[in-house]
Design an enzyme around this catalytic site. Structure first.
Site, mmCIF file in Angstrom:
data_model
loop_
_atom_site.group_PDB
_atom_site.id
_atom_site.type_symbol
_atom_site.label_atom_id
_atom_site.label_comp_id
_atom_site.label_asym_id
_atom_site.label_seq_id
_atom_site.Cartn_x
_atom_site.Cartn_y
_atom_site.Cartn_z
ATOM 1 N N PRO A 9 134.383 61.146 11.457
ATOM 2 C CA PRO A 9 135.018 60.412 10.242
ATOM 3 C C PRO A 9 133.891 60.429 9.027
ATOM 4 O O PRO A 9 132.803 60.737 9.200
ATOM 5 C CB PRO A 9 134.198 58.937 10.757
ATOM 6 C CG PRO A 9 133.278 59.072 12.410
ATOM 7 C CD PRO A 9 134.113 61.237 12.029
ATOM 8 N N ASN A 10 134.470 59.385 7.776
ATOM 9 C CA ASN A 10 133.805 59.558 6.312
ATOM 10 C C ASN A 10 134.438 61.186 5.289
ATOM 11 O O ASN A 10 133.738 60.858 4.202
ATOM 12 C CB ASN A 10 132.506 59.114 6.462
ATOM 13 C CG ASN A 10 132.681 57.460 6.953
ATOM 14 O OD1 ASN A 10 133.238 57.318 6.869
ATOM 15 N ND2 ASN A 10 132.038 57.404 8.178
ATOM 16 N N ARG A 17 131.223 59.964 -1.185
ATOM 17 C CA ARG A 17 129.867 59.451 -0.175
ATOM 18 C C ARG A 17 128.726 60.140 -0.002
ATOM 19 O O ARG A 17 128.244 61.448 -0.308
ATOM 20 C CB ARG A 17 130.392 60.827 1.502
ATOM 21 C CG ARG A 17 130.025 60.030 1.916
ATOM 22 C CD ARG A 17 130.268 60.796 3.060
ATOM 23 N NE ARG A 17 129.898 60.110 4.675
ATOM 24 C CZ ARG A 17 129.517 60.736 5.809
ATOM 25 N NH1 ARG A 17 130.583 61.849 5.881
ATOM 26 N NH2 ARG A 17 128.735 60.184 6.658
ATOM 27 N N TYR A 22 125.366 64.692 0.834
ATOM 28 C CA TYR A 22 126.853 65.779 1.144
ATOM 29 C C TYR A 22 127.189 66.129 0.142
ATOM 30 O O TYR A 22 128.613 67.703 0.136
ATOM 31 C CB TYR A 22 127.701 64.844 1.586
ATOM 32 C CG TYR A 22 127.312 64.170 2.866
ATOM 33 C CD1 TYR A 22 127.019 64.985 4.253
ATOM 34 C CD2 TYR A 22 127.234 63.068 3.108
ATOM 35 C CE1 TYR A 22 126.805 64.572 5.669
ATOM 36 C CE2 TYR A 22 126.863 62.156 4.557
ATOM 37 C CZ TYR A 22 126.370 63.225 5.387
ATOM 38 O OH TYR A 22 125.788 62.962 6.311
ATOM 39 N N ASN A 73 133.548 69.045 12.648
ATOM 40 C CA ASN A 73 131.721 69.211 12.539
ATOM 41 C C ASN A 73 132.209 66.901 12.981
ATOM 42 O O ASN A 73 133.167 66.773 11.723
ATOM 43 C CB ASN A 73 131.789 68.818 10.945
ATOM 44 C CG ASN A 73 131.356 67.927 10.403
ATOM 45 O OD1 ASN A 73 130.652 66.965 11.214
ATOM 46 N ND2 ASN A 73 130.686 68.389 9.328
ATOM 47 N N ALA A 76 129.823 60.801 12.779
ATOM 48 C CA ALA A 76 128.757 60.329 13.050
ATOM 49 C C ALA A 76 129.105 60.731 14.549
ATOM 50 O O ALA A 76 127.966 59.936 15.744
ATOM 51 C CB ALA A 76 128.865 58.437 13.105
ATOM 52 N N GLU A 97 130.154 73.780 16.304
ATOM 53 C CA GLU A 97 129.776 72.815 15.367
ATOM 54 C C GLU A 97 129.357 73.441 14.410
ATOM 55 O O GLU A 97 128.555 74.195 14.319
ATOM 56 C CB GLU A 97 128.602 72.166 16.519
ATOM 57 C CG GLU A 97 128.679 70.745 16.333
ATOM 58 C CD GLU A 97 126.771 70.205 16.761
ATOM 59 O OE1 GLU A 97 126.650 70.837 18.171
ATOM 60 O OE2 GLU A 97 126.303 69.182 16.989
ATOM 61 N N HIS A 99 127.471 71.466 11.333
ATOM 62 C CA HIS A 99 127.147 69.837 9.874
ATOM 63 C C HIS A 99 126.471 70.028 8.752
ATOM 64 O O HIS A 99 126.203 71.555 8.233
ATOM 65 C CB HIS A 99 125.910 69.152 10.603
ATOM 66 C CG HIS A 99 126.156 68.632 11.866
ATOM 67 N ND1 HIS A 99 127.336 67.644 11.954
ATOM 68 C CD2 HIS A 99 126.003 68.867 13.358
ATOM 69 C CE1 HIS A 99 127.553 67.281 13.893
ATOM 70 N NE2 HIS A 99 126.036 68.633 14.100
ATOM 71 N N ARG A 106 116.688 64.113 9.457
ATOM 72 C CA ARG A 106 117.047 63.353 9.060
ATOM 73 C C ARG A 106 116.317 61.974 10.455
ATOM 74 O O ARG A 106 116.144 62.374 11.146
ATOM 75 C CB ARG A 106 118.632 63.139 9.095
ATOM 76 C CG ARG A 106 119.163 63.643 7.369
ATOM 77 C CD ARG A 106 120.468 63.945 7.837
ATOM 78 N NE ARG A 106 120.912 62.323 7.085
ATOM 79 C CZ ARG A 106 122.013 62.521 6.730
ATOM 80 N NH1 ARG A 106 123.126 63.193 6.571
ATOM 81 N NH2 ARG A 106 122.583 61.790 6.660
HETATM 82 C C1 DQA Z 1 127.168 64.885 9.340
HETATM 83 C C2 DQA Z 1 125.931 64.343 9.817
HETATM 84 C C3 DQA Z 1 126.006 63.652 10.838
HETATM 85 O O1 DQA Z 1 125.125 62.990 11.480
HETATM 86 C C4 DQA Z 1 127.154 62.195 10.246
HETATM 87 O O2 DQA Z 1 126.768 61.177 10.802
HETATM 88 C C5 DQA Z 1 127.808 62.371 9.513
HETATM 89 C C6 DQA Z 1 128.371 63.922 8.693
HETATM 90 C C7 DQA Z 1 127.143 66.563 8.411
HETATM 91 O O3 DQA Z 1 128.533 66.741 8.202
HETATM 92 O O4 DQA Z 1 125.934 66.184 8.207
HETATM 93 O O5 DQA Z 1 128.954 62.185 8.976
HETATM 94 O O6 DQA Z 1 128.388 65.542 10.479
#
Ligand code: DQA
Length: 147
Positions: A9-10, A17, A22, A73, A76, A97, A99, A106
């Site tokens: 998501p997002n 964003r 990011y 990835n 959330a 995985e 990020h 964080r």
């Molecule tokens: C994320 C880190 C997560 O905590 C966050 O909710 C994201 C992006 C990252 O790519 O840094 O949506 O996965």
């Protein structure tokens, strides 16, 4: 070799964003970057993004027998989803995985990752390059396994 790249998501809102976290590059930029790395290592790839947990579970289940590895990835859902962990365990595909941000620095609620419990590697805080590292590492492992 066929890789599935999954984004949660997002991540479709990259660029808009929280650019201080990011970056300013867009999701389309990320996809182009991923395609470039996959071409470099000789891997076919499909890239999917969804805002829905169940869709991620479906995509992981459907990956069985089709893909050789997964880069994910979960965004959330990293910090909440036992369902995604269970799906990854069920299909048993080698998974990395990724990020973009360094979640270790964080909020407290980001300090748990369910997916880490089955990922072969977790790469964080390296922006787009984290995806590159994940794809290259997975490609190396898979080449070695195919030999
Ligand atoms: C994320 C880190 C997560 O905590 C966050 O909710 C994201 C992006 C990252 O790519 O840094 O949506 O996965």
């Amino acid at each position: 070799m066929k890789l599935l790249i999954l984004n949660g998501p997002n991540l479709n809102l990259l660029g808009l964003r929280e650019p201080d976290i990011y970056g300013k590059r867009t999701y389309a930029d990320l996809c182009a970057y991923i395609r470039g790395v996959c071409a470099e290592v000789g891997a076919d790839c499909d890239i999917r993004q969804t805002n829905h947990e169940g869709v991620l579970v479906d995509l992981i289940q459907q990956a069985y027998g089709v893909y050789d590895g997964i880069v994910i990835n979960p965004a959330a859902y990293t910090h909440t989803s036992v369902a995604i962990l269970d799906a990854l365990k069920a299909v048993g595909l080698p998974t990395v995985e990724v990020h973009l941000s360094d979640v270790r620095t964080r909020e407290d609620f980001r300090q748990v990752s369910y997916v880490s419990l089955c990922a072969r590697r977790t790469i964080m805080g390296r922006g787009f390059d984290g995806y590159g590292e994940a794809i290259r590492w997975l490609a190396e492992q898979l080449h070695a396994a195919f030999k």
